[in-house]
Each structure stands twice: as C-alpha cells, then as structure tokens.
Design an enzyme around this catalytic site. Structure first.
Site, short mmCIF file in Angstrom:
data_model
loop_
_atom_site.label_atom_id
_atom_site.label_comp_id
_atom_site.label_asym_id
_atom_site.label_seq_id
_atom_site.Cartn_x
_atom_site.Cartn_y
_atom_site.Cartn_z
N CYS A 146 -1.17 95.30 4.20
CA CYS A 146 -0.93 93.88 3.97
C CYS A 146 -1.90 93.48 2.85
O CYS A 146 -2.54 94.32 2.24
CB CYS A 146 -1.08 93.04 5.23
SG CYS A 146 -2.75 92.85 5.84
N CYS A 190 3.61 92.45 5.00
CA CYS A 190 3.65 91.13 4.37
C CYS A 190 4.32 91.24 3.00
O CYS A 190 4.33 92.30 2.39
CB CYS A 190 2.26 90.51 4.24
SG CYS A 190 1.20 91.22 2.98
N CYS A 197 1.88 96.40 -3.94
CA CYS A 197 1.66 97.81 -3.60
C CYS A 197 2.37 98.69 -4.63
O CYS A 197 3.44 98.32 -5.11
CB CYS A 197 2.21 98.08 -2.20
SG CYS A 197 2.01 99.78 -1.66
#
Length: 145
Positions: free
Chosen positions: A12, A86, A93
């Site tokens: 997250c 999330c 990412c």
C-alpha cells in the site's frame, strides 16, 4: 538443501494500516506455504496506532514492526504473489515485478484517512480489518482447491 518458500508481498502507500493488516491475515492463512511481507510505496515513520490496536483485538502483535519500503524487496525476494491493497500503490508500484506469478489489486478504503471521533475511527479500522480478513480467507480457500 532447504528451499526458500515463495513470497506474498502486500503493498500500500504508507505500510501503516491496510498492508499490515493483510500481512497478518495472509501469514495466518498461508504462512506455512509462503513467506509473507508488506511494504509501502512511500512508507511512513510508524504503523498507525489504531492499526496496532485493532490487530491486537484479533490476536496479532505488530507493536514492534516498522513500515518498510517496497524497494527493500525489489529484486531480492522471490515474490510469487503481489497484492496491492490501495489505488495509490497500484499507480506508483512498478508495473513489472521480476518473477511475480500473480498480481492482485484489492483496493480497500484507507482507514487512516477517515475523519471522525475516536470511536468512529476505531469502527472504521475494524471494518477495513474485517473486510481484509474476509478477502484473504477467500483467497486462501481458493489456493487449497
């Protein structure tokens, strides 16, 4: 010769609430088959105190943990399953993670962003914790088929 278990890495943004919760439940459900870790794309300084509290209610002690960054694992951990909990982490990412077999995007509401009284905030953290627990349990059941 021992072989290293494949890993589940939960990401997250801050690694202070949702990913910590998911790490606990993944470890409980699948820890015999997988190493389980969590990290953040922008890790904070500490785990949110309400995360520590509601996880303790569920039998987990995360009071000594500290948030980690995903770069600590990139290229060093044989990640089998990457779970983004999330939208922020999903956007920031890396889109390619070396060796990953499965990339899951499970966006949960950020309880740390909730605005309300202490009791209302605690209820929100419990709600998100329970939703994560249910989702991980469903995933674990599917893995045992």
């Amino acid at each position: 010769m021992t072989t290293q278990k494949p890993a589940i890495l939960v990401l997250c943004t801050g690694n202070s609430a949702r990913s910590q919760m998911a790490q606990c439940y993944f470890d409980r459900e699948l820890g015999e088959r997988f190493q389980v870790h969590s990290a953040g794309t922008e890790p904070g300084e500490r785990i949110h105190p309400m995360t520590v509290e509601v996880l303790a209610e569920a039998g987990f002690d995360v009071s000594k943990r500290r948030p980690q960054g995903y770069r600590d694992f990139l290229g060093t951990l044989p990640v089998h399953t990457l779970v983004l909990v999330c939208d922020g982490a999903a956007k920031s990412c890396p889109s390619v993670w070396p060796g990953v077999h499965e990339r899951l995007i499970w966006p949960f509401e950020d309880p740390a962003a909730f605005v309300g009284s202490a009791d209302e905030t605690r209820a929100k953290f419990r709600e998100v914790r329970d939703l994560i627990a249910e989702r991980v349990a469903e995933y674990a059941r599917a893995q045992s088929l």
